[in-house]
Design a protein around this motif. Structure first.
Motif, mmCIF file in Angstrom:
data_model
loop_
_atom_site.group_PDB
_atom_site.id
_atom_site.type_symbol
_atom_site.label_atom_id
_atom_site.label_comp_id
_atom_site.label_asym_id
_atom_site.label_seq_id
_atom_site.Cartn_x
_atom_site.Cartn_y
_atom_site.Cartn_z
ATOM 1 N N THR A 125 -70.039 15.870 10.675
ATOM 2 C CA THR A 125 -71.009 16.109 9.589
ATOM 3 C C THR A 125 -72.458 16.097 10.102
ATOM 4 N N SER A 143 -67.329 18.951 2.971
ATOM 5 C CA SER A 143 -66.467 18.022 3.708
ATOM 6 C C SER A 143 -65.008 18.274 3.321
ATOM 7 N N ALA A 204 -70.551 12.246 4.426
ATOM 8 C CA ALA A 204 -70.218 13.242 3.398
ATOM 9 C C ALA A 204 -71.116 13.019 2.179
ATOM 10 N N SER A 207 -74.636 14.108 2.880
ATOM 11 C CA SER A 207 -74.877 15.565 2.845
ATOM 12 C C SER A 207 -75.113 16.012 1.405
ATOM 13 N N GLU A 208 -74.423 15.360 0.460
ATOM 14 C CA GLU A 208 -74.655 15.672 -0.962
ATOM 15 C C GLU A 208 -76.002 15.093 -1.422
ATOM 16 N N ALA A 213 -74.787 19.675 0.043
ATOM 17 C CA ALA A 213 -73.404 19.861 -0.429
ATOM 18 C C ALA A 213 -73.438 20.033 -1.946
ATOM 19 N N SER A 218 -68.499 15.602 -2.431
ATOM 20 C CA SER A 218 -68.344 14.781 -1.223
ATOM 21 C C SER A 218 -67.210 13.767 -1.327
ATOM 22 N N THR A 219 -66.780 13.458 -2.527
ATOM 23 C CA THR A 219 -65.774 12.394 -2.672
ATOM 24 C C THR A 219 -64.385 12.912 -3.029
#
Ligand code: FES
Length: 572
Positions: A125, A143, A204, A207-208, A213, A218-219
């Motif tokens: 990432t 991700s 992750a 990045s959001e 993202a 991300s989750t």
């Protein structure tokens, strides 16, 4: 959209050159009409069977492709360096900058107008973000999602965190070796990255948080159908971003990095995020100081109750509403006007998001840890350029502590000592590991959470102060001071510590000091000789020659900053 697509330089060229570009590409079965006026989208998948957390990314790429076609784009999947945390030696971190450089150069050198980068395992990432920032074409980070929750003998178990616990239990003689092996497949049950709020999950989420993202992606668990839906939508969206000409430089700013730091504190994120965000700031040409991580996090409570700091796992976080629901809880601490890859601001993205489980995403009034308990930054004569400690994973009674140093020059030396049950180590001693920084090891491995010596673990001790220039896994816990800078291999004061010296850790005052007078330290410095790397060649030699300190993100000095998407030409 800018008037002319970047890819038209390749695909709409006249004569021999256009023929050359189109002809070979047509061998893949593409009709002639695709080669004009369609945004060309690169789907960079860090897929490899040697990187199990990313092994499903080639499949996810197919959903991105479907979205790109649907939106009128022209998709090309390409492989990017897959860095698997579990198998690569000496450490995947040694190759993060190489992956970032590869991604940047692959984007720049190909006829691409926009990119979706598929990532998962820890280093993939930050490498993707760093490469994308330096090249600065419209980019979405997607991700691969976390694995299903682990389950062993009726207990929910999380990646890393429960491995460390089980390993200590085996050493203490309270868990049988066969049980330990039986737990392996129960911790890792499906495609996806680590289930805890380790480095992969943290990056992750970051990045959001940075806006790179799509909202809420991300989750999403790796095996959830929603992960493929998110991929499909990312495919549609990147075509739109090309038409808008919305680039990472308009998204990743000082303020979005501040958002990421605040969110990292609120999720109880990995200490590795500090190294990666420092490198990301360097690529984005944003001034960021190590102390910013402490000052910006001071007012932020940890409200996500995930292992290693708390109880739950990523799947639970997603079911509770994921990052958007968490951001709503701390909305007043965020810059909500920051632009994101949705084409909208962060505030617009999260409006109306709901928290469906206040056990997992705790209300501000009932946090997992009150404000000021995230990662703190320490300075002192042992760490002039700084060091970090994850307070939410530390023992409060050890946060102000003086003790005798026991010093090791390598992790191998420590490991053989740690198993010697006859050593005179006591619970108040401080274990020091050095020459494990970016340059020293090389690659700054995750060995900072040194095992508790066998002589003590049997009595039930599970924590003591440990100090190093290394990193630790985001899934680890303990009173562990990391990233001491300058590192020992660069002649930092850590190189001068001797067994028997007294070290004082004072988290309240953000200090880390070696209680040895300056005259004695000067005498030691005059006797110190730097490690001899002569005779080294290849990538390791390049790495050691150019890697920056941990506080600068351990990037290469020659990769800091943006270089843009223009193809290099001979100077005229
Ligand atoms: Fe790949 Fe943890 S080992 S994310």
């Amino acid at each position: 959209m800018s008037e002319k697509l970047r890819s038209s330089d390749w695909f709409e060229a006249k004569g021999k050159l256009g023929f050359y570009h189109r002809s070979h590409t047509k061998s893949e079965g593409f009709p002639n009409d695709l080669f004009a006026n369609r945004p060309v989208i690169g789907i960079g998948a860090s897929w490899s069977e040697l990187a199990p957390c990313n092994a499903h990314l080639h499949d996810i790429a197919q959903s991105v492709k479907a979205g790109v076609w649907e939106a009128g784009g022209f998709p090309f999947e390409f492989p990017t360096l897959a860095l698997g945390e579990t198998l690569m030696r000496p450490t995947a971190m040694l190759y993060r900058n190489l992956a970032a450089m590869e991604i940047e150069e692959l984007i720049r050198s190909n006829p691409l107008d926009g990119i979706v980068l598929l990532v998962g395992c820890d280093k993939t990432t930050p490498a993707a973000i760093m490469g994308a920032l330096s090249c600065d074409l419209p980019t979405i980070i997607l991700s691969g999602g976390p694995m299903m929750n682990g389950s062993f003998r009726g207990e929910t178990v999380g990646s890393g965190t429960d491995l460390w616990r089980f390993a200590e239990d085996v050493r203490a003689g309270v868990m049988a070796e066969e049980e330990f092996v039986a737990s392996e497949a129960c911790v890792s049950r499906s495609a996806g990255h680590c289930t805890t709020m380790g480095t992969a999950s943290t990056m992750a989420v970051i990045s959001e948080a940075l806006g790179l993202a799509l909202t809420g992606t991300s989750t999403i668990p790796a095996t959830d159908g929603a992960r493929r839906t998110a991929a499909h939508i990312a495919g549609r969206k990147i075509v739109e971003l090309v038409r808008m000409d919305l680039r990472p430089s308009q998204i990743v700013t000082r303020r979005s990095i501040e958002n990421a730091i605040v969110i990292n504190a609120a999720i109880g994120g990995s200490t590795n995020a500090i190294v990666h965000l420092s490198a990301i700031a360097g690529r984005a040409e944003v001034e960021l100081d190590l102390a910013d991580f402490d000052s910006l996090a001071k007012e932020v409570p940890t409200i996500v109750d995930l292992k290693p700091s708390g109880r739950f796992l990523m799947e639970d976080f997603h079911s509770a509403g994921g990052l958007p629901a968490m951001m709503v809880e701390i909305a007043d601490l965020l810059h909500l006007d920051e632009m994101t890859v949705t084409g909208q601001s962060l505030g617009e993205n999260i409006a109306g998001s709901k928290n469906y489980n206040t056990e997992v995403i705790r209300p501000r009034q009932a946090p997992l840890f009150p404000a000021g308990n995230a990662t703190v930054v320490l300075h002192g004569n042992l760490a002039p350029n700084g060091a970090v400690l994850k307070l939410s994973a530390a023992s409060p009674e050890l946060c102000i502590h003086s003790g005798r140093a026991i010093v090791f020059d390598s992790i191998e030396e420590f490991n053989s000592w740690a198993d010697d049950e006859t050593s005179d180590v006591t619970a108040s001693d401080i274990l020091v590991l050095r020459y494990a920084g970016p340059k020293g090891y090389p690659g700054m491995p995750e060995v900072g959470n040194l095992s508790i010596p066998k002589a003590l673990v049997k009595s039930g001790l599970r924590d003591m102060v440990r100090i190093s220039d290394a990193r630790m896994s985001g899934t680890s816990f303990g009173t562990v001071v990391l990233h001491v800078s300058p590192e020992a291999a660069d002649g930092g004061p850590l190189a001068l510590v001797e067994t028997g010296d007294v070290i004082t850790l004072n988290v309240e005052e953000r200090r880390l000091d070696l209680e040895v007078d300056s005259e004695e330290l000067s005498a030691r410095r005059s006797r110190w000789t730097p490690p001899d790397y002569r005779g080294e060649s290849g990538y390791v030699s390049l790495y050691r020659s150019h890697v920056l300190g941990a506080e600068k993100g351990a990037d290469f000095d020659f990769l800091v900053g943006r270089r843009g998407a223009a193809v290099p030409r001979r100077p005229t």
